[in-house]
Structure formats: structure tokens, C-alpha cells
Motif scaffolding. Structure first.
Motif, mmCIF file in Angstrom:
data_model
loop_
_atom_site.group_PDB
_atom_site.id
_atom_site.type_symbol
_atom_site.label_atom_id
_atom_site.label_comp_id
_atom_site.label_asym_id
_atom_site.label_seq_id
_atom_site.Cartn_x
_atom_site.Cartn_y
_atom_site.Cartn_z
ATOM 1 N N ASN A 63 13.138 -4.394 171.071
ATOM 2 C CA ASN A 63 14.353 -4.958 171.657
ATOM 3 C C ASN A 63 15.291 -3.870 172.163
ATOM 4 N N SER A 64 16.057 -4.219 173.192
ATOM 5 C CA SER A 64 17.156 -3.375 173.673
ATOM 6 C C SER A 64 18.375 -4.260 173.844
ATOM 7 N N TRP A 65 19.535 -3.703 173.623
ATOM 8 C CA TRP A 65 20.769 -4.451 173.778
ATOM 9 C C TRP A 65 21.936 -3.505 173.979
ATOM 10 N N ASP A 92 29.409 -11.296 170.404
ATOM 11 C CA ASP A 92 28.283 -12.060 170.926
ATOM 12 C C ASP A 92 27.312 -12.263 169.771
ATOM 13 N N GLN A 93 27.397 -13.417 169.135
ATOM 14 C CA GLN A 93 26.598 -13.683 167.946
ATOM 15 C C GLN A 93 25.101 -13.649 168.222
ATOM 16 N N ALA A 94 24.702 -13.760 169.478
ATOM 17 C CA ALA A 94 23.275 -13.770 169.824
ATOM 18 C C ALA A 94 22.804 -12.405 170.313
ATOM 19 N N ALA A 95 23.574 -11.363 170.053
ATOM 20 C CA ALA A 95 23.206 -10.028 170.543
ATOM 21 C C ALA A 95 21.814 -9.661 170.057
ATOM 22 N N GLY A 96 20.953 -9.305 170.972
ATOM 23 C CA GLY A 96 19.556 -9.033 170.663
ATOM 24 C C GLY A 96 19.355 -8.014 169.574
ATOM 25 N N GLY A 97 18.950 -8.461 168.408
ATOM 26 C CA GLY A 97 18.614 -7.560 167.322
ATOM 27 C C GLY A 97 19.780 -6.992 166.554
ATOM 28 N N LEU A 98 21.017 -7.248 166.983
ATOM 29 C CA LEU A 98 22.167 -6.612 166.360
ATOM 30 C C LEU A 98 22.267 -6.928 164.876
ATOM 31 N N PHE A 99 22.181 -8.190 164.526
ATOM 32 C CA PHE A 99 22.415 -8.546 163.131
ATOM 33 C C PHE A 99 21.217 -8.203 162.260
#
Length: 183
Positions: free
Chosen positions: A137-139, A168-175
Motif C-alpha cells: 500500500n501507498s498513501w 480520513d478514517q479510510a486512509a490506506g493502511g494508516l490505522f
């Protein structure tokens, strides 16, 4: 997490609570509180930036966790050392660059001034990679983090916990990177 004893310093990495009690027994609490109240936004920002660099090193292809003890203690230190070990064992690493770091708010969390909530806004671009060169993933995202910061026995401020509050709760891979939102 160090929140139970409002007047005691949190042991620095490598120290025990008993050694902290012995070393602070002769000092007055007012002088310690005066030192503790010196955390300002500039110092908090420096700590946040040092943490971001230490986290980046721990999750990089080198899996270098040596910087973490200088900026973290307790749960936060354990969390990121474990995360680094997990990523290494699974064959993944992360590249990242912080394009924004600002302290939004400081909020005392103890009457002694030795525990402070530091809210920061972070802008970060990251990519995950396999050791074999495969890109995951990249974000790029801007998010808020509340750091639970304590004054340690060596009179250095360290992060003992954190809570990510992404814009942005849907941030790719953040959480996933932050362990489902931190501590």
C-alpha cells in the motif's frame, strides 16, 4: 501507564522505579514541577519530529529501533519495538516522509505538570514494501495524533502512549500501521 502517581517521575528507559525514588528523594517537588512546566509548543514539536524519525527508522528496511528509547517509554516503546519486529519477521518495511508536523494543543494531564497531552497534526506520505521489492500500500494523509507525554527521571520528555485521530478514517493502511489507533 504512569498516570497513577501524579507526583512521581516516570522511570527513563533502563531505570527502575526504585532508582527514581532514591534519586529524587532529596529534591523538592516544586523544582521538579518548575522543570516540568517548561514543555512548550516548540519543545513538543521537536519531540514529535524526533518520534516520527525514530518510528520511520524502526519500520524501515533496516528495522533500527535504537532511536525509540530516546523518545518513547512504556507502552509506546513496547508497541513500536514489537511492530518493527513483526514487520521484519513478515518481510515488510515502510518508507515514509513527513511533509507537515505542527503542535495544535498542549493540555496538562497532572497537577505536577509531569504529564501533558500533546495534540499534533501530521502530514505523511508512506509506502509499504516487501523485502523482495514488491510494493504494498501507498498513501498520503494528514491526521491528528494525541501523544501522552511524560517527564522521565532523566528530565527528558518522552511519549508513553498515543491515539491517532485520522481526518480520513479510510486512509490506506494508516490505522494498521498505528495498531488500530494507538493506545
Amino acid at each position: 501507564r504512569g498516570s497513577g502517581n501524579d507526583g512521581a517521575l516516570t522511570p527513563a528507559p533502563g531505570q527502575t522505579a526504585a532508582s527514581v525514588q532514591r534519586s529524587t528523594a532529596g529534591s523538592s517537588s516544586s523544582s521538579t514541577a518548575a522543570v516540568a512546566k517548561q514543555l512548550d509548543k516548540a519543545q513538543a514539536l521537536k519531540l514529535v519530529k524526533r518520534f516520527q524519525a525514530a518510528k520511520a527508522a524502526a519500520l524501515s528496511s533496516e528495522f533500527n529501533t535504537s532511536q525509540l528509547a530516546g523518545v518513547c517509554v512504556g507502552n509506546a516503546l513496547q508497541q513500536f519495538v514489537s511492530m518493527s519486529e513483526d514487520w521484519a519477521s513478515q518481510g515488510w518495511f515502510r518508507t515514509s516522509s513527513v511533509w507537515k508536523a505542527e503542535v495544535v494543543k498542549l493540555e496538562p494531564r497532572s497537577s505536577s505538570g509531569q504529564r501533558v497531552a500533546v495534540t499534533a497534526r501530521i502530514g505523511e506520505k508512506s509506502s509499504t514494501w516487501g523485502i523482495d521489492g514488491q510494493q504494498g500500500n501507498s498513501w498520503s494523509n494528514e491526521y491528528d495524533v494525541e501523544y501522552d507525554v511524560v517527564l522521565c527521571s532523566d528530565l527528558q520528555w518522552r511519549i508513553q502512549g498515543l491515539q491517532v485521530r485520522g481526518k480520513d478514517q479510510a486512509a490506506g493502511g494508516l490505522f494498521g500501521v498505528f495498531g488500530a489507533g494507538g493506545n
